[in-house]
Design an enzyme around this catalytic site. Structure first.
Site, PDB file in Angstrom:
ATOM      1  N   LYS A   7      42.528  36.882  58.721  1.00 35.51           N
ATOM      2  CA  LYS A   7      41.832  36.550  57.473  1.00 35.51           C
ATOM      3  C   LYS A   7      40.515  37.326  57.375  1.00 35.51           C
ATOM      4  O   LYS A   7      40.192  37.888  56.334  1.00 35.51           O
ATOM      5  CB  LYS A   7      41.563  35.041  57.467  1.00 35.51           C
ATOM      6  CG  LYS A   7      40.470  34.595  56.558  1.00 35.51           C
ATOM      7  CD  LYS A   7      40.224  33.112  56.664  1.00 35.51           C
ATOM      8  CE  LYS A   7      39.053  32.706  57.529  1.00 35.51           C
ATOM      9  NZ  LYS A   7      37.733  33.050  57.048  1.00 35.51           N
ATOM     10  N   ASN A   8      39.754  37.354  58.465  1.00 33.03           N
ATOM     11  CA  ASN A   8      38.428  37.984  58.392  1.00 33.03           C
ATOM     12  C   ASN A   8      38.484  39.504  58.313  1.00 33.03           C
ATOM     13  O   ASN A   8      37.481  40.140  58.000  1.00 33.03           O
ATOM     14  CB  ASN A   8      37.562  37.556  59.580  1.00 33.03           C
ATOM     15  CG  ASN A   8      37.053  36.132  59.419  1.00 33.03           C
ATOM     16  OD1 ASN A   8      37.284  35.504  58.383  1.00 33.03           O
ATOM     17  ND2 ASN A   8      36.361  35.627  60.430  1.00 33.03           N
TER      18      ASN A   8
ATOM     19  N   CYS B  41      26.243  26.053  54.422  1.00 36.63           N
ATOM     20  CA  CYS B  41      27.578  25.525  54.676  1.00 36.63           C
ATOM     21  C   CYS B  41      27.501  24.611  55.883  1.00 36.63           C
ATOM     22  O   CYS B  41      26.439  24.443  56.482  1.00 36.63           O
ATOM     23  CB  CYS B  41      28.593  26.639  54.887  1.00 36.63           C
ATOM     24  SG  CYS B  41      28.463  27.426  56.462  1.00 36.63           S
TER      25      CYS B  41
ATOM     26  N   ASP C 238      33.718  31.720  66.789  1.00 35.32           N
ATOM     27  CA  ASP C 238      34.870  31.118  66.106  1.00 35.32           C
ATOM     28  C   ASP C 238      35.873  30.486  67.080  1.00 35.32           C
ATOM     29  O   ASP C 238      36.855  29.880  66.650  1.00 35.32           O
ATOM     30  CB  ASP C 238      35.581  32.170  65.233  1.00 35.32           C
ATOM     31  CG  ASP C 238      34.794  32.483  63.968  1.00 35.32           C
ATOM     32  OD1 ASP C 238      33.789  31.804  63.702  1.00 35.32           O
ATOM     33  OD2 ASP C 238      35.188  33.424  63.241  1.00 35.32           O
TER      34      ASP C 238
ATOM     35  N   ARG D 237      23.035  29.967  56.950  1.00 33.37           N
ATOM     36  CA  ARG D 237      23.722  31.237  56.710  1.00 33.37           C
ATOM     37  C   ARG D 237      23.128  32.050  55.568  1.00 33.37           C
ATOM     38  O   ARG D 237      23.742  32.221  54.504  1.00 33.37           O
ATOM     39  CB  ARG D 237      25.217  30.983  56.496  1.00 33.37           C
ATOM     40  CG  ARG D 237      25.831  30.272  57.689  1.00 33.37           C
ATOM     41  CD  ARG D 237      27.296  30.155  57.606  1.00 33.37           C
ATOM     42  NE  ARG D 237      27.981  31.399  57.882  1.00 33.37           N
ATOM     43  CZ  ARG D 237      29.302  31.483  57.984  1.00 33.37           C
ATOM     44  NH1 ARG D 237      30.038  30.418  57.828  1.00 33.37           N
ATOM     45  NH2 ARG D 237      29.881  32.632  58.240  1.00 33.37           N
TER      46      ARG D 237
ATOM     47  N   ARG E 244      42.020  26.832  54.860  1.00 28.84           N
ATOM     48  CA  ARG E 244      41.294  28.048  54.497  1.00 28.84           C
ATOM     49  C   ARG E 244      41.696  29.205  55.407  1.00 28.84           C
ATOM     50  O   ARG E 244      41.620  30.365  54.996  1.00 28.84           O
ATOM     51  CB  ARG E 244      39.785  27.831  54.641  1.00 28.84           C
ATOM     52  CG  ARG E 244      39.145  27.055  53.513  1.00 28.84           C
ATOM     53  CD  ARG E 244      37.642  27.068  53.658  1.00 28.84           C
ATOM     54  NE  ARG E 244      37.222  28.384  54.117  1.00 28.84           N
ATOM     55  CZ  ARG E 244      36.253  28.615  55.003  1.00 28.84           C
ATOM     56  NH1 ARG E 244      35.573  27.617  55.511  1.00 28.84           N
ATOM     57  NH2 ARG E 244      35.949  29.838  55.370  1.00 28.84           N
TER      58      ARG E 244
HETATM   59  C1  UD1 Z   1      31.463  36.341  60.110  1.00 32.45           C
HETATM   60  C2  UD1 Z   1      32.820  35.664  60.133  1.00 32.45           C
HETATM   61  C3  UD1 Z   1      32.711  34.275  60.768  1.00 32.45           C
HETATM   62  C4  UD1 Z   1      32.072  34.369  62.153  1.00 32.45           C
HETATM   63  C5  UD1 Z   1      30.765  35.145  62.086  1.00 32.45           C
HETATM   64  C6  UD1 Z   1      30.166  35.428  63.454  1.00 32.45           C
HETATM   65  C7  UD1 Z   1      33.905  36.604  58.177  1.00 32.45           C
HETATM   66  C8  UD1 Z   1      34.408  36.388  56.806  1.00 32.45           C
HETATM   67  N1  UD1 Z   1      33.295  35.566  58.768  1.00 32.45           N
HETATM   68  O1  UD1 Z   1      30.598  35.538  59.304  1.00 32.45           O
HETATM   69  O2  UD1 Z   1      34.020  33.727  60.881  1.00 32.45           O
HETATM   70  O3  UD1 Z   1      31.791  33.078  62.635  1.00 32.45           O
HETATM   71  O4  UD1 Z   1      30.955  36.428  61.442  1.00 32.45           O
HETATM   72  O5  UD1 Z   1      31.061  36.115  64.238  1.00 32.45           O
HETATM   73  O6  UD1 Z   1      34.083  37.654  58.757  1.00 32.45           O
HETATM   74  N2  UD1 Z   1      22.352  36.168  59.430  1.00 32.45           N
HETATM   75  C9  UD1 Z   1      21.101  36.192  58.873  1.00 32.45           C
HETATM   76  N3  UD1 Z   1      20.925  36.887  57.698  1.00 32.45           N
HETATM   77  C10 UD1 Z   1      21.945  37.553  57.088  1.00 32.45           C
HETATM   78  C11 UD1 Z   1      23.225  37.509  57.671  1.00 32.45           C
HETATM   79  C12 UD1 Z   1      23.391  36.805  58.850  1.00 32.45           C
HETATM   80  O7  UD1 Z   1      20.142  35.615  59.397  1.00 32.45           O
HETATM   81  O8  UD1 Z   1      21.708  38.168  56.035  1.00 32.45           O
HETATM   82  C13 UD1 Z   1      22.577  35.410  60.695  1.00 32.45           C
HETATM   83  C14 UD1 Z   1      23.515  34.222  60.525  1.00 32.45           C
HETATM   84  O9  UD1 Z   1      22.852  33.076  60.047  1.00 32.45           O
HETATM   85  C15 UD1 Z   1      24.048  34.058  61.929  1.00 32.45           C
HETATM   86  C16 UD1 Z   1      24.138  35.502  62.432  1.00 32.45           C
HETATM   87  O10 UD1 Z   1      23.270  36.254  61.602  1.00 32.45           O
HETATM   88  O11 UD1 Z   1      23.141  33.372  62.738  1.00 32.45           O
HETATM   89  C17 UD1 Z   1      25.518  36.104  62.390  1.00 32.45           C
HETATM   90  O12 UD1 Z   1      26.092  35.899  61.116  1.00 32.45           O
HETATM   91  P1  UD1 Z   1      27.124  36.897  60.452  1.00 32.45           P
HETATM   92  O13 UD1 Z   1      27.663  37.844  61.462  1.00 32.45           O
HETATM   93  O14 UD1 Z   1      26.508  37.491  59.238  1.00 32.45           O
HETATM   94  O15 UD1 Z   1      28.277  35.918  59.996  1.00 32.45           O
HETATM   95  P2  UD1 Z   1      29.233  36.143  58.765  1.00 32.45           P
HETATM   96  O16 UD1 Z   1      29.376  37.592  58.527  1.00 32.45           O
HETATM   97  O17 UD1 Z   1      28.804  35.261  57.640  1.00 32.45           O
END
Ligand code: UD1
Length: 420
Positions: free
Chosen positions: A22-23, A116, A307, A121, A399
């Site tokens: 999915k990701n 969420c 995850d 996030r 999901r």
């Molecule tokens: C993706 C995955 C999710 C997985 C996560 C971490 C998808 C659709 N989802 O989520 O399943 O759990 O990676 O492996 O691929 N952060 C910030 N600012 C930002 C972006 C992120 O502070 O602008 C922080 C987040 O709060 C978190 C960390 O960075 O603590 C990592 O998050 P991120 O890798 O961005 O997660 P997702 O891409 O949302």
């Protein structure tokens, strides 16, 4: 609303087929916005997040078909650049449309996803990077309004934190930007790698694929010719079934997997005492004679994935002795702890670390799913609990897991889907 009813205590056996990731699929669907031709995507998992992403593209004006595991998406007809709240609120990954929409149209409006169940996030890193590329960003009435009337320009971006969807968004934006974009501290997850490879196959020169520094040479605005895509196997779905085999101490085989993506998970299971047989696209997990406790710290790929944290917490309940699980990525990703404790587990939380007492005497109970992976941990606990476990709010599970109950039934679990 649907719920799952599980009778614990059965050993599992047989083979389970793993679906596409999915990701990986979500950014690939978003990437079709960059293509000047319809794109066919195979091995697409039929889960709700994928339906939501397709719906979002449809709402922008794209047309698509989705039959079996193949979707064909024609994004050339997009005539609307607003990703509306009503769809985005269902799935945070909708933010993946921001980079490609802005790169192609020079303007877009994407609803802020909001918090969420697993934490705040934020998307500040996505926005800051786009600003570095010349975008003007305004937050108004719950929407990100991004404009780049002159088009995006290549830039050097250093991510303060490693972000998976942030890296994907900027890679897609950079593909149509003018000049060279350098992303330092990029995510290296296999899903990011596949996106880069697909863009490279479409003619975008990308250096450093799979490393933490990517250099993308953009087209300066011209759309690209994305070819046929086959989504990589879902490493988290695979990891979850390995945990189902492990928690019931059974022999089960997974097919359609890429074991190179599962190294950190397999190593943890080996540390706990389980044996493996690894063939080309198949993995067999075999029972352990003694199940040892573990120490886990979640981190970015290739480290242990956040995850898989909840599923390993369920597994730690049957180990000998005390396990510790530290969550380093998301501040609130322990919602499953109180539900597992309701089933008789002894898990204590101290900041970002859970201490899990092993050899737990679990009893079936009514439990509530709180997020996608937490839901699967409750199902795993239900497989070994005495009596009946009822898992509510399984829309979280739907999901991201394809027919979880059917796949587990096929392995011999007593599990069924019912309606409240
Ligand atoms: C993706 C995955 C999710 C997985 C996560 C971490 C998808 C659709 N989802 O989520 O399943 O759990 O990676 O492996 O691929 N952060 C910030 N600012 C930002 C972006 C992120 O502070 O602008 C922080 C987040 O709060 C978190 C960390 O960075 O603590 C990592 O998050 P991120 O890798 O961005 O997660 P997702 O891409 O949302």
């Amino acid at each position: 609303m649907d719920y799952l009813e599980i009778e614990g205590g059965n050993r599992l056996s047989g083979t389970v087929t793993i679906d596409g990731a999915k990701n990986a699929a979500l950014p690939l669907i978003a990437a079709t916005i960059l293509s000047d031709k319809p794109v066919t995507i195979d091995n697409l998992p039929r889960v709700n997040d994928i339906f939501t992403m397709l719906k979002l593209l449809g709402n922008l004006g794209a047309t698509y078909t989705f039959e079996e595991n193949r979707a064909t998406i024609d994004a050339t007809t997009i005539d609307n650049t607003t990703a509306i709240y009503d769809i985005v609120r269902k799935m945070r990954a909708s933010i993946l449309t921001l980079g490609p929409l802005l790169a192609r149209f020079g303007i877009c409006k994407v609803s802020l996803p909001g918090g969420c169940a697993i934490g705040q996030r934020p998307i500040d890193l996505h926005l800051k990077a786009l600003e570095m590329m010349g975008a003007e960003i305004e937050i108004k009435e719950g929407y990100v309004i991004a404009t780049a009337p002159e088009g995006l320009k290549g830039a050097t971006i250093v991510f303060d934190k490693i972000t998976v969807t942030g890296t994907e968004n900027i890679v897609m934006a950079a593909a149509l930007a003018e000049g060279e974009t350098r992303i330092i501290n990029a995510a290296k997850e296999p899903e990011v790698v596949q996106l880069c490879e697909i863009l490279r196959d479409a003619g975008i020169e990308i250096e450093g694929i799979g490393s933490d520094e990517l250099v993308i040479h953009g087209t300066g605005g011209g759309l690209i010719d994305i070819r046929h895509i086959t989504v990589i196997p879902d490493r988290i779905e695979a990891g979850t079934y390995l945990c189902a085999g492990a928690i019931t101490n059974s022999t089960i085989t997974l097919e359609h997997v890429n074991h190179a993506h599962l190294v950190s998970i397999i190593l943890k299971l080996q540390e706990m005492g389980y044996d493996f047989e690894i063939e080309k696209e198949r993995i067999t997990i075999k029972p352990a004679s003694r199940i040892k406790s573990i120490r886990i710290s979640t981190t970015e790929y290739p480290g242990f994935p956040t995850d898989m944290q909840a599923q390993f917490m369920a597994l730690a309940l049957i180990a000998e002795g005390t396990s510790t699980i530290e969550e380093r990525l998301f501040e609130n990703r322990f919602m499953h702890v109180s539900e597992l404790n309701r089933m008789g587990a002894d898990i204590t939380l101290n900041n970002h670390t859970a201490t899990v007492e092993g050899e737990a005497d679990l009893n079936g109970a009514d439990v509530m799913a709180t997020d996608l992976r937490a839901s699967s941990a409750l199902v795993l606990a239900g497989l070994i609990a005495k009596g009946t476990t009822t898992v509510h709010r399984i829309y979280h599970l739907d999901r991201g897991y394809v027919k979880l109950e059917e796949k587990l039934q096929k392995l011999g679990a007593k599990i069924r889907r019912l309606k409240e």
